[in-house]
Design an enzyme around this catalytic site. Structure first.
Site, short mmCIF file in Angstrom:
data_model
loop_
_atom_site.label_atom_id
_atom_site.label_comp_id
_atom_site.label_asym_id
_atom_site.label_seq_id
_atom_site.Cartn_x
_atom_site.Cartn_y
_atom_site.Cartn_z
N ASP A 1 8.73 21.30 -19.24
CA ASP A 1 9.05 20.67 -17.96
C ASP A 1 10.56 20.67 -17.84
O ASP A 1 11.20 21.58 -18.35
CB ASP A 1 8.45 19.26 -17.88
CG ASP A 1 8.11 18.85 -16.45
OD1 ASP A 1 9.02 18.93 -15.60
OD2 ASP A 1 6.98 18.44 -16.18
N HIS B 1 11.46 23.81 -16.52
CA HIS B 1 11.42 23.87 -15.06
C HIS B 1 12.82 23.77 -14.46
O HIS B 1 13.05 24.24 -13.35
CB HIS B 1 10.54 22.74 -14.51
CG HIS B 1 9.10 22.92 -14.80
ND1 HIS B 1 8.13 22.04 -14.38
CD2 HIS B 1 8.43 23.89 -15.48
CE1 HIS B 1 6.94 22.45 -14.78
NE2 HIS B 1 7.11 23.56 -15.46
#
Length: 437
Positions: free
Chosen positions: A228, A262
């Protein structure tokens, strides 16, 4: 001042390790000896103590959600009860955690449960989930980012620093976190250095470092590979954050490497208390979805300003610069994503006074930039200069829509820098045409 050594056994070492920590007095040091020691949740609520890991010392956290008893904390931007962090430093000052040891969150069973629940479960099911639901009676109305709030499967972060002051974390390897990996929250005066964070790229919600309503923080020489966001700065969501009124401020991130994440340098999407006076310098982002990433939306609240991103190198990223006020994750309310002006309220976010300089981005796979403000709250005072962009080979290019995670906007027209509801000054930009909407 005294130095003590903890040497575990082949069994469950939770009680013994917590007892050893609890016995420390001011100025004491506890040395975790070489070996793999199985433990449940570890609690550090002592001031002026040092915990040193010998090289080869590893705490392997046992998977059993009933053992991680509820603590009142902030979970995905909302104050609530959640599972006890694996390693929890709280209500303390002058704590140092150092050495070449490992905190191993044993994340696989946590991730498998998360993905299964996401697809088949609509509400609390297990005893641990019902326990948290009872403590969070309004949980169905609490915002989230997609991590599991509807089920109340509020997984533990691997290392959380909460309501603490003058904490140093130096040299550790943090791996396979059940949830966010290193989460300082409501804390002041932190030094996070020489830390390696390693989670699989497909592990859900395993952010690297999430600095959350903290002040006076330095992050340096860290290497983050996660599933993430890499190094993120947050400050809660909406009305709950406005009540807390603890912005993240005076934060310096430098000489770090982020891979696969991300986002490399991330602000948000939990921006409710505000984020200001942040410097990110001399970092490298390899294969991340985004390089510089600022994300928020209506209802999240917060003033985001006084940000500086300089001398950043990016390789094979989807989009080097993303400033997104239409961030979609965690909401299905289409009213939040209207293209029409909405009333400005206390929970309208504002982004202004942001400097982005000396960016070298090669192998860009989606688009060079996505900068979209709200019609009622345009982005202002944005400066982008001395930046060079080059696209990936044709075979490696992907849909320009993947540059952001947004909703409500018309399709992108190019692979350049997309602008909408923004006041920006460009200087010496190479390889990125501007698409003004």
């Amino acid at each position: 001042m005294a130095i003590y050594t903890f040497k575990g056994t082949d069994g469950d070492n939770t009680a013994a390790l917590n007892k050893a920590i609890d016995a420390l007095r001011m100025g004491d040091e506890l040395v975790i000896s070489k070996g793999v020691w199985k433990v449940g949740p570890v609690d550090v609520a002592k001031s002026d103590v040092t915990i040193t890991f010998e090289e080869g010392a590893e705490l392997l956290f046992i998977y059993d959600d009933m053992r991680y008893m509820p603590v009142f904390t902030r979970w995905e931007g909302q104050r609530c009860y959640a599972m006890h962090p694996c390693f929890y430093v709280h209500d303390a000052r002058k704590v140092t955690i150092r050495g070449k040891g490992i905190l191993n969150g044993n994340g696989t069973p946590w991730w498998e449960q998360t993905m299964r629940k996401k697809h088949i479960q609509q509400g609390p099911y297990s005893m641990a989930e019902h326990r948290l639901a009872a403590l969070n009676p309004n949980y169905e109305n609490q915002p989230g980012g997609g991590g599991g709030r509807p089920c109340q499967y509020l997984r533990p972060p691997l290392l959380q620093i909460c309501h603490a002051e003058d904490v140093v974390v130096d040299g550790l390897l943090l791996k396979d976190s059940p949830f966010w990996t290193l989460h300082p929250v409501f804390s002041v005066g932190l030094k996070l250095r020489n830390i390696t964070i390693d989670n699989p790229a497909d592990a859900p919600n395993t952010d690297g470092i999430d600095i959350d309503s903290c002040r006076d923080v330095e992050v340096d020489h860290c290497h983050v590979h996660v599933g993430d966001d890499g190094i993120a700065i947050k400050s809660g969501v909406g009305e709950d954050a406005l009540e807390v009124a603890f912005p993240s401020s005076n934060i310096y991130v430098h000489d770090c490497v982020v891979e696969a994440a991300h986002g490399g340098a991330v602000i948000g999407s939990e921006t409710g208390c505000g984020v200001h006076d942040v410097r990110v310098e001399n970092c490298t982002y390899i294969g991340t979805d985004r390089g510089v990433r600022i994300k928020t939306r209506r209802g999240r609240a917060g003033d985001i300003h006084g940000l500086s991103f300089k001398r950043l190198k990016m390789e094979n990223v989807l989009c080097p610069i993303t400033v997104n006020m239409y961030y979609v994750c965690g909401s299905k309310d289409e009213r939040l994503f209207s293209l029409e002006k909405q009333p400005v309220t206390d929970t309208t976010p504002h982004i202004y006074d942001v400097e982005i300089e000396d960016i070298e981005a090669s192998g860009v796979r989606s688009a060079c930039g996505f900068i979209v403000g709200l019609p009622e709250a345009p982005i202002t005072g944005l400066s982008i200069k001395n930046c060079r962009f080059s696209l990936a080979d044709e075979k490696d290019l992907v849909d320009p829509e993947l540059a952001s995670m947004s909703q409500g906007l018309p399709p992108a027209k190019s692979r350049g820098i997309r602008l909408r509801n923004v006041e920006v000054k460009f200087e010496n930009i190479v390889g990125a045409p501007v698409d003004q909407e």
